[in-house]
Design a protein around this motif. Sequence first.
Motif, PDB file in Angstrom:
ATOM      1  N   ARG A 248     -15.182 -31.928   7.117  1.00 44.90           N
ATOM      2  CA  ARG A 248     -14.506 -32.272   5.845  1.00 44.90           C
ATOM      3  C   ARG A 248     -13.237 -31.451   5.665  1.00 44.90           C
ATOM      4  O   ARG A 248     -12.200 -31.969   5.262  1.00 44.90           O
ATOM      5  CB  ARG A 248     -15.462 -32.049   4.661  1.00 44.90           C
ATOM      6  N   SER A 249     -13.332 -30.171   6.002  1.00 47.47           N
ATOM      7  CA  SER A 249     -12.166 -29.298   5.837  1.00 47.47           C
ATOM      8  C   SER A 249     -11.024 -29.746   6.764  1.00 47.47           C
ATOM      9  O   SER A 249      -9.864 -29.825   6.350  1.00 47.47           O
ATOM     10  CB  SER A 249     -12.598 -27.856   6.134  1.00 47.47           C
ATOM     11  N   ARG A 252      -9.013 -32.922   5.836  1.00 40.21           N
ATOM     12  CA  ARG A 252      -7.920 -32.720   4.856  1.00 40.21           C
ATOM     13  C   ARG A 252      -6.630 -32.282   5.560  1.00 40.21           C
ATOM     14  O   ARG A 252      -5.541 -32.514   5.066  1.00 40.21           O
ATOM     15  CB  ARG A 252      -8.343 -31.673   3.813  1.00 40.21           C
TER      16      ARG A 252
END
Length: 279
Positions: A248-249, A252
């Motif tokens: 998820r990080s 981004r």
Amino acid sequence: MELQDTTVLLTGATGGIGVALVATLVARGAHVLAVARDAARLSALARAHPAGAVTPFAADLTEAVDRAALLARVRTLVPSPSVLLLAHARPAFGLFPTQDDAELAALVETNLIAPMQLIRGLLPVLQSHPQAAVVAIGSTFGSLAFPGFSAYSACKFGLRGLIEGLGREYADTPVRFQYLAPRATNTAFNSPAVNALNHALGTRVDAPAAVAETLVRAIEHGTRRRQLGWPEALFARLNGVMPALVDRSLARQLPLIRHHAGGFASAAFQEHRHDPLAL
Ligand SMILES: NC(=O)c1ccc[n+]([C@@H]2O[C@H](COP(=O)([O-])OP(=O)(O)OC[C@H]3O[C@@H](n4cnc5c(N)ncnc54)[C@H](OP(=O)(O)O)[C@@H]3O)[C@@H](O)[C@H]2O)c1
């Protein structure tokens, strides 16, 4: 391990981290058999140190004939190497579809197959010592695969697996296996595009001399596994236990990474995109 009066076979000796490793090892009283392809740079490196401290040996480690010549040279050294320090590598930053077959083959040959072949060739020599070590220089990307570095990450994951497996296979011998992973380091290994990405992401970049000192201390202490840098050490562990969090990080950051890796506009990508059967 006490490095004074030992012989260290160091690959990638003319690289940014390699040159710093040579200086640190020589300061500890070790003799260095320095390996890289460029003979002129190797000679200059040897001349920069006291006579006899550094023996240059030019070899392309992906070539069988060069590896055989290196092993023949090793057998003439007294004392023979008790440390094999693998610090050569080929960089590869770019979107995966832009890396052709030749590039992928060269990457795996250099970063994974050559270390396997060198370790196997040198093991009998290492086992003749009461204490010996195989030390592989890994990367943060050997524990946390990064977009734009997928094939490179695959090689470093493989290297980490190799060293872990051999450490277990040789647990009852005098040979220790160590996997030591720097984070980003200020050397020519990183292209301007990688430097720009590191800058944009706020990635901390270490000085080669500081990295070399930490690596040599880890060799002296016999540290089996070490990720250098904070927060890299935390993220590398986190990736092992909660990879979805790292997914998820990094999702981004993807537009920024794609931008620096050359974007999606490459012809190769467009072709693959419109032809679902293209390999
Ligand atoms: N710099 C970073 O940000 C960073 C971060 C994490 C991990 N690392 C790792 O740290 C290690 C050292 O990196 P570095 O920054 O010092 O890289 P570098 O400055 O690019 O040096 C690479 C070295 O490997 C040698 N080499 C490359 N291909 C070879 C081949 N086929 N046969 C023999 N020698 C070969 C090069 O010499 P020739 O060209 O003369 O052969 C050079 O001495 C690598 O394992 C790298 O993956 C680097």
